[in-house]
Design a protein around this motif. Structure first.
Motif, short mmCIF file in Angstrom:
data_model
loop_
_atom_site.label_atom_id
_atom_site.label_comp_id
_atom_site.label_asym_id
_atom_site.label_seq_id
_atom_site.Cartn_x
_atom_site.Cartn_y
_atom_site.Cartn_z
N LEU A 166 0.83 -1.21 0.00
CA LEU A 166 0.00 0.00 0.00
C LEU A 166 0.86 1.26 0.00
N VAL A 167 2.00 1.20 0.69
CA VAL A 167 2.88 2.36 0.76
C VAL A 167 3.72 2.51 -0.50
N LEU A 168 4.31 1.42 -0.95
CA LEU A 168 5.27 1.47 -2.06
C LEU A 168 4.63 1.25 -3.43
N GLY A 169 3.52 0.52 -3.43
CA GLY A 169 2.90 0.13 -4.70
C GLY A 169 3.34 -1.27 -5.08
N PRO A 170 2.40 -2.21 -5.23
CA PRO A 170 2.76 -3.61 -5.52
C PRO A 170 3.45 -3.80 -6.87
N ILE A 171 3.20 -2.90 -7.82
CA ILE A 171 3.83 -3.00 -9.14
C ILE A 171 5.11 -2.17 -9.17
N LEU A 172 5.04 -0.95 -8.71
CA LEU A 172 6.20 -0.04 -8.73
C LEU A 172 7.39 -0.61 -7.97
N SER A 173 7.12 -1.22 -6.82
CA SER A 173 8.21 -1.70 -5.98
C SER A 173 8.92 -2.92 -6.56
N GLN A 174 8.29 -3.58 -7.53
CA GLN A 174 8.92 -4.75 -8.14
C GLN A 174 10.01 -4.37 -9.14
N HIS A 175 9.85 -3.22 -9.75
CA HIS A 175 10.82 -2.78 -10.76
C HIS A 175 11.13 -1.30 -10.55
N PRO A 176 11.86 -0.98 -9.48
CA PRO A 176 12.11 0.43 -9.14
C PRO A 176 13.08 1.10 -10.12
N ASP A 177 12.57 2.05 -10.90
CA ASP A 177 13.44 2.78 -11.81
C ASP A 177 13.92 4.07 -11.14
N GLU A 178 14.70 4.85 -11.86
CA GLU A 178 15.31 6.05 -11.28
C GLU A 178 14.25 7.08 -10.86
N GLU A 179 13.21 7.25 -11.69
CA GLU A 179 12.19 8.25 -11.36
C GLU A 179 11.42 7.85 -10.10
N TYR A 180 11.12 6.58 -9.98
CA TYR A 180 10.40 6.10 -8.80
C TYR A 180 11.26 6.23 -7.55
N THR A 181 12.54 5.85 -7.66
CA THR A 181 13.44 5.95 -6.52
C THR A 181 13.62 7.40 -6.09
N ALA A 182 13.73 8.30 -7.08
CA ALA A 182 13.86 9.73 -6.77
C ALA A 182 12.61 10.25 -6.06
N TYR A 183 11.46 9.77 -6.52
CA TYR A 183 10.20 10.16 -5.87
C TYR A 183 10.18 9.70 -4.42
N LEU A 184 10.59 8.46 -4.16
CA LEU A 184 10.60 7.94 -2.79
C LEU A 184 11.54 8.74 -1.90
N LYS A 185 12.66 9.15 -2.46
CA LYS A 185 13.62 9.95 -1.68
C LYS A 185 13.01 11.31 -1.32
N ARG A 186 12.30 11.91 -2.26
CA ARG A 186 11.63 13.18 -1.96
C ARG A 186 10.55 12.98 -0.90
N ARG A 187 9.84 11.89 -1.03
CA ARG A 187 8.74 11.62 -0.09
C ARG A 187 9.27 11.38 1.32
N THR A 188 10.30 10.59 1.47
CA THR A 188 10.80 10.29 2.81
C THR A 188 11.48 11.52 3.43
N HIS A 189 12.09 12.34 2.60
CA HIS A 189 12.67 13.59 3.10
C HIS A 189 11.58 14.48 3.68
N LYS A 190 10.46 14.57 2.97
CA LYS A 190 9.33 15.37 3.44
C LYS A 190 8.75 14.78 4.72
N LEU A 191 8.63 13.45 4.75
CA LEU A 191 8.07 12.80 5.94
C LEU A 191 8.93 13.06 7.17
N HIS A 192 10.24 12.93 7.03
CA HIS A 192 11.13 13.13 8.17
C HIS A 192 11.10 14.59 8.64
N HIS A 193 10.92 15.50 7.70
CA HIS A 193 10.81 16.91 8.08
C HIS A 193 9.53 17.14 8.90
#
Length: 231
Positions: A166-193
């Motif tokens: 539910l958090v990562l996406g059952p399809i997206l998390s299976q094949h993490p590309d650069e855009e998806y990984t960059a998105y996750l990094k932005r998201r976790t940075h925002k969450l920690h802030h």
């Protein structure tokens, strides 16, 4: 906007009669016809203003035979032969309200595609709760905004999604590309802030903590795999 529209067009199965809900200028219907993804598209909107703009775009592209304008509140006036529905460029709660307004009609579509500009977790939770199965997911970042497009179909058997799904996406998390990984990094940075500013133990805070921990663990695991692959 073109990048985001192309992602949606790529997710629409070829040959299906498609309804674009909240069509605005009818850019997606025009793109679907131009790229031979659909021969018949309904450009639907709740307001007459956007439909006038859509009409001008349709005429300019000589697509009056292929694209039909529909004044409709959600699915209310969408013709019954529509097989695919796209609801994009809205907040997740607006999208869910459209889907819930006529649950029987929603379930009649062969495939539904949503693209929310916020809270993909809530979208996936709704999909799981209503008995649908996610078949495709894409993340697209445009004009400093992140959008998550999700395609789903009625599930023939029960589907169980874990909290990580539910958090990562059952399809997206299976094949993490650069855009998806960059998105996750932005998201976790925002969450920690956000979490650094909170001192409470509310349910909402705990939910954000769980999301952050799942994303952090996934990014660490992905990084470890990439390092091993490059070794």
């Amino acid at each position: 906007m073109m990048k985001r529209l192309q992602v949606l067009a790529d997710m629409v199965p070829s040959g299906l009669v498609t309804a674009d809900i909240g069509t605005d200028h009818a850019w997606l219907p025009v793109l679907l016809v131009k790229q031979h993804k659909a021969e018949k598209v309904y450009a639907c909107d709740i307001r007459k203003g956007p439909l006038h703009q859509a009409a001008a775009n349709i005429v300019t592209n000589h697509m009056k035979k292929e694209i039909t304008l529909v004044l409709s509140n959600g699915f209310a006036n969408v013709p019954q032969d529509a097989q695919c529905a796209v609801i994009a460029g809205m907040g997740v709660h607006t999208i869910i309200s459209i889907l819930d307004a006529d649950a029987d009609r929603t379930a009649q579509f062969a495939i539904l595609i949503t693209e929310a500009n916020d809270d993909p977790i809530a979208m996936r939770q709704w999909i799981a709760a209503k008995g649908y199965r996610i078949t495709d997911e894409r993340v697209v970042s445009e004009n400093r905004h992140d959008y998550t497009a999700i395609a789903f179909v009625p599930a023939k058997t029960e589907v169980h999604y874990s909290q990580s799904d539910l958090v990562l996406g059952p399809i997206l998390s299976q094949h993490p590309d650069e855009e998806y990984t960059a998105y996750l990094k932005r998201r976790t940075h925002k969450l920690h802030h956000i979490l650094s500013l909170r001192k409470d133990e509310s349910a909402d805070t705990k939910k954000l903590q769980v999301e952050a921990s799942i994303i952090d663990a996934f990014l660490q695991d992905t990084n470890n795999k990439q390092q091993k692959a490059g070794a």
